[in-house]
Design a protein around this motif. Structure first.
Motif, PDB file in Angstrom:
ATOM      1  N   LEU A 128      84.595  31.467  78.247  1.00  0.00           N
ATOM      2  CA  LEU A 128      85.865  31.059  78.986  1.00  0.00           C
ATOM      3  C   LEU A 128      85.901  29.647  79.379  1.00  0.00           C
ATOM      4  O   LEU A 128      87.047  29.052  79.018  1.00  0.00           O
ATOM      5  N   PRO A 129      84.858  28.913  79.845  1.00  0.00           N
ATOM      6  CA  PRO A 129      85.109  27.449  79.930  1.00  0.00           C
ATOM      7  C   PRO A 129      85.110  26.813  78.611  1.00  0.00           C
ATOM      8  O   PRO A 129      85.880  25.772  78.593  1.00  0.00           O
ATOM      9  N   ALA A 130      84.830  27.204  77.559  1.00  0.00           N
ATOM     10  CA  ALA A 130      84.899  26.602  76.140  1.00  0.00           C
ATOM     11  C   ALA A 130      86.476  26.744  75.833  1.00  0.00           C
ATOM     12  O   ALA A 130      86.782  25.742  75.373  1.00  0.00           O
ATOM     13  N   ALA A 131      86.889  27.903  76.074  1.00  0.00           N
ATOM     14  CA  ALA A 131      88.472  28.164  75.442  1.00  0.00           C
ATOM     15  C   ALA A 131      89.524  27.275  76.512  1.00  0.00           C
ATOM     16  O   ALA A 131      90.146  26.978  75.871  1.00  0.00           O
ATOM     17  N   MET A 132      89.012  27.226  77.867  1.00  0.00           N
ATOM     18  CA  MET A 132      89.546  26.207  78.593  1.00  0.00           C
ATOM     19  C   MET A 132      89.674  24.755  78.298  1.00  0.00           C
ATOM     20  O   MET A 132      90.708  24.146  78.323  1.00  0.00           O
ATOM     21  N   GLY A 133      88.435  24.490  77.636  1.00  0.00           N
ATOM     22  CA  GLY A 133      88.235  23.115  77.449  1.00  0.00           C
ATOM     23  C   GLY A 133      89.281  22.507  76.214  1.00  0.00           C
ATOM     24  O   GLY A 133      89.937  21.549  76.043  1.00  0.00           O
TER      25      GLY A 133
ATOM     26  N   LEU B 190      92.768  22.919  77.266  1.00  0.00           N
ATOM     27  CA  LEU B 190      93.313  21.653  78.201  1.00  0.00           C
ATOM     28  C   LEU B 190      93.385  20.445  77.266  1.00  0.00           C
ATOM     29  O   LEU B 190      94.371  19.458  77.370  1.00  0.00           O
ATOM     30  N   GLN B 191      92.494  20.168  76.191  1.00  0.00           N
ATOM     31  CA  GLN B 191      92.565  19.117  75.280  1.00  0.00           C
ATOM     32  C   GLN B 191      93.860  19.013  74.503  1.00  0.00           C
ATOM     33  O   GLN B 191      94.652  18.142  74.460  1.00  0.00           O
ATOM     34  N   ARG B 192      94.461  20.266  73.970  1.00  0.00           N
ATOM     35  CA  ARG B 192      95.696  20.313  73.154  1.00  0.00           C
ATOM     36  C   ARG B 192      96.851  19.854  74.239  1.00  0.00           C
ATOM     37  O   ARG B 192      97.779  19.454  73.754  1.00  0.00           O
ATOM     38  N   VAL B 193      96.843  20.552  75.461  1.00  0.00           N
ATOM     39  CA  VAL B 193      97.961  20.125  76.380  1.00  0.00           C
ATOM     40  C   VAL B 193      98.072  18.574  76.736  1.00  0.00           C
ATOM     41  O   VAL B 193      99.021  17.963  76.820  1.00  0.00           O
ATOM     42  N   ALA B 194      96.949  18.095  77.019  1.00  0.00           N
ATOM     43  CA  ALA B 194      96.676  16.699  77.136  1.00  0.00           C
ATOM     44  C   ALA B 194      97.282  15.780  76.188  1.00  0.00           C
ATOM     45  O   ALA B 194      97.986  15.071  76.499  1.00  0.00           O
ATOM     46  N   VAL B 195      97.016  15.885  75.052  1.00  0.00           N
ATOM     47  CA  VAL B 195      97.469  15.292  73.603  1.00  0.00           C
ATOM     48  C   VAL B 195      98.787  15.573  73.515  1.00  0.00           C
ATOM     49  O   VAL B 195      99.754  14.518  73.315  1.00  0.00           O
ATOM     50  N   GLY B 196      99.480  16.691  73.714  1.00  0.00           N
ATOM     51  CA  GLY B 196     100.726  17.103  73.534  1.00  0.00           C
ATOM     52  C   GLY B 196     101.656  16.513  74.739  1.00  0.00           C
ATOM     53  O   GLY B 196     102.644  15.919  74.337  1.00  0.00           O
ATOM     54  N   LEU B 197     101.046  16.372  75.821  1.00  0.00           N
ATOM     55  CA  LEU B 197     101.802  15.778  76.859  1.00  0.00           C
ATOM     56  C   LEU B 197     102.009  14.498  76.745  1.00  0.00           C
ATOM     57  O   LEU B 197     103.024  13.689  76.956  1.00  0.00           O
TER      58      LEU B 197
ATOM     59  N   SER C  99     107.889  19.553  82.403  1.00  0.00           N
ATOM     60  CA  SER C  99     107.313  19.449  81.234  1.00  0.00           C
ATOM     61  C   SER C  99     105.805  20.041  81.204  1.00  0.00           C
ATOM     62  O   SER C  99     105.606  20.429  79.932  1.00  0.00           O
ATOM     63  N   LEU C 100     105.379  19.993  82.540  1.00  0.00           N
ATOM     64  CA  LEU C 100     103.798  20.638  82.559  1.00  0.00           C
ATOM     65  C   LEU C 100     104.180  22.075  82.239  1.00  0.00           C
ATOM     66  O   LEU C 100     103.379  22.787  81.535  1.00  0.00           O
ATOM     67  N   ALA C 101     105.107  22.845  83.034  1.00  0.00           N
ATOM     68  CA  ALA C 101     105.394  24.165  82.647  1.00  0.00           C
ATOM     69  C   ALA C 101     105.751  24.486  81.202  1.00  0.00           C
ATOM     70  O   ALA C 101     105.230  25.383  80.656  1.00  0.00           O
ATOM     71  N   THR C 102     106.523  23.637  80.422  1.00  0.00           N
ATOM     72  CA  THR C 102     106.871  23.938  79.389  1.00  0.00           C
ATOM     73  C   THR C 102     105.458  23.850  78.231  1.00  0.00           C
ATOM     74  O   THR C 102     105.441  24.617  77.508  1.00  0.00           O
ATOM     75  N   ALA C 103     104.566  22.880  78.757  1.00  0.00           N
ATOM     76  CA  ALA C 103     103.564  22.550  77.912  1.00  0.00           C
ATOM     77  C   ALA C 103     102.555  23.946  77.679  1.00  0.00           C
ATOM     78  O   ALA C 103     102.117  24.224  76.964  1.00  0.00           O
ATOM     79  N   TRP C 104     102.503  24.455  78.749  1.00  0.00           N
ATOM     80  CA  TRP C 104     101.773  25.692  79.012  1.00  0.00           C
ATOM     81  C   TRP C 104     102.312  26.895  78.220  1.00  0.00           C
ATOM     82  O   TRP C 104     101.746  27.580  77.437  1.00  0.00           O
ATOM     83  N   LEU C 105     103.596  26.805  78.348  1.00  0.00           N
ATOM     84  CA  LEU C 105     104.380  27.926  77.683  1.00  0.00           C
ATOM     85  C   LEU C 105     104.216  27.707  76.056  1.00  0.00           C
ATOM     86  O   LEU C 105     104.112  28.648  75.338  1.00  0.00           O
ATOM     87  N   ALA C 106     104.217  26.304  75.459  1.00  0.00           N
ATOM     88  CA  ALA C 106     104.217  26.156  74.311  1.00  0.00           C
ATOM     89  C   ALA C 106     102.897  26.480  73.610  1.00  0.00           C
ATOM     90  O   ALA C 106     102.679  26.575  72.470  1.00  0.00           O
ATOM     91  N   LEU C 107     101.896  26.292  74.674  1.00  0.00           N
ATOM     92  CA  LEU C 107     100.306  26.396  74.241  1.00  0.00           C
ATOM     93  C   LEU C 107     100.358  27.701  73.908  1.00  0.00           C
ATOM     94  O   LEU C 107      99.415  28.260  72.825  1.00  0.00           O
ATOM     95  N   VAL C 108     100.907  28.834  74.532  1.00  0.00           N
ATOM     96  CA  VAL C 108     100.736  30.002  74.325  1.00  0.00           C
ATOM     97  C   VAL C 108     101.166  30.474  72.835  1.00  0.00           C
ATOM     98  O   VAL C 108     100.458  30.981  72.006  1.00  0.00           O
TER      99      VAL C 108
ATOM    100  N   ILE D  88      92.386  29.612  74.901  1.00  0.00           N
ATOM    101  CA  ILE D  88      92.676  30.858  75.911  1.00  0.00           C
ATOM    102  C   ILE D  88      93.609  31.775  74.882  1.00  0.00           C
ATOM    103  O   ILE D  88      93.349  32.841  75.006  1.00  0.00           O
ATOM    104  N   GLY D  89      94.431  31.287  74.145  1.00  0.00           N
ATOM    105  CA  GLY D  89      95.282  32.099  73.356  1.00  0.00           C
ATOM    106  C   GLY D  89      94.708  32.914  72.287  1.00  0.00           C
ATOM    107  O   GLY D  89      95.053  34.027  72.246  1.00  0.00           O
ATOM    108  N   PHE D  90      93.596  32.333  71.571  1.00  0.00           N
ATOM    109  CA  PHE D  90      92.815  33.101  70.771  1.00  0.00           C
ATOM    110  C   PHE D  90      91.891  34.184  71.711  1.00  0.00           C
ATOM    111  O   PHE D  90      91.894  35.093  71.011  1.00  0.00           O
TER     112      PHE D  90
END
Length: 303
Positions: free
Chosen positions: A102-107, A110-117, A232-241, A252-254
């Motif tokens: 779980l920590p590895a998946a969260m990392g 989070l990296q994908r969301v940060a770069v996309g944001l 934008s943050l809410a949309t970023a998590w939705l787009a991440l899924v 996390i999606g994996f």
């Protein structure tokens, strides 16, 4: 008989019927006025509720929901194959944390969301500044953006795969696209919503165009930018899924896709809880920025 002066009239003045005679029986029998009870915080309605910390009051609803969930699972009303019990989910979360999954998946997520944001924020804010500060820029940019934002950005996933492959690029591009539209709309509306009287006041103080933009327009558009950042943050998590469903091998999606294959509802709920926790954490960051950056607003009530 000698006529003398008439004696002065010493009859009492007519008494006000509304006044009380201090010698009357009513006044002597009346009890003295009781002392008024001092108003204390405990005597004010709702003060006891406000004395409880706000974060503690806000946890009552989720705890009641969690308790009802556990009761339904324990009594067999909610079958384990449909939805795992809170105890099973807690054990699954402990196992995923213990083995580092779980920590590895969260990392990774989070990296994908940060770069996309970051990428979407630069694009959205830049376009909003060009369109909001210039009529020519509005003519060139706004119509195009308004047209593109009506296209379902999730439907662009096949094109992103064709253009960018199946690596990290389409996932980040999907997040950036959703972020850019929200920031553009809110920053643009914030710029165009600045009070005209503030502009006139700045001009009367001798501010030029760039001075007005720096000291009047941009601070006035900052509340709209904060609102756009929250969306934008809410949309970023939705787009991440959606993004992590594109041939992802981490994140996390994996984990959710793997759990779906093996009907592990406990792992799926753990991932959903992680998404919710990260969303609340992001919203708390935005609220902190609002407290720091928007203290000049007269209507600001944060504390």
């Amino acid at each position: 008989m000698t006529l003398g002066h008439a004696p002065p009239d010493i009859s009492p003045l007519p008494r006000n019927p509304l006044s009380k005679d201090p010698t009357s029986k009513d006044s002597t029998a009346r009890s003295p006025t009781p002392d008024l009870e001092p108003i204390t915080p405990a005597s004010v309605p709702g003060s006891r509720r406000r004395s409880v910390p706000r974060w503690l009051r806000r946890t009552v609803g989720p705890l009641l929901l969690l308790l009802a969930w556990q009761v339904l699972s324990a009594t067999g009303v909610l079958h384990e194959d449909i939805l795992a019990s809170p105890g099973t989910i807690a054990r699954a979360a402990g196992d995923l944390i213990a083995d580092g999954t779980l920590p590895a998946a969260m990392g990774v997520s989070l990296q994908r969301v940060a770069v996309g944001l970051l990428l979407g924020g630069v694009i959205g804010i830049s376009l909003a500044l060009v369109s909001g500060l210039s009529r020519l820029g509005e003519d060139l940019v706004d119509a195009t953006v308004q047209m593109l934002r009506t296209v379902p950005w999730v439907g662009l996933i096949p094109l992103f795969i064709i253009w960018l492959g199946i690596g990290e690029a389409p996932k980040i591009a999907l997040i950036a696209l959703g972020v850019a539209f929200h920031l553009y709309l809110n920053v643009y509306a914030g710029i165009r919503g600045v009070d005209e009287q503030l502009i006139e006041a700045g001009q009367s103080l001798g501010l030029g165009r760039w001075g007005l933009i720096r000291h009047v327009v941009l601070p006035g558009a900052l509340p709209g930018a904060m609102t756009g950042l929250r969306y934008s943050l809410a949309t970023a998590w939705l787009a991440l899924v959606f993004g992590e469903s594109i041939n992802a091998d981490a994140g996390i999606g994996f984990l959710m896709n793997q759990a779906r294959e093996f009907f592990r509802t406990d792992v799926i709920v753990v991932c959903l809880v992680v998404y919710a926790f990260l969303g609340l954490l992001a919203d708390a960051v935005v609220r902190t920025l609002e407290r720091l950056l928007l203290q000049w607003r007269p209507t600001f009530t944060g504390q």
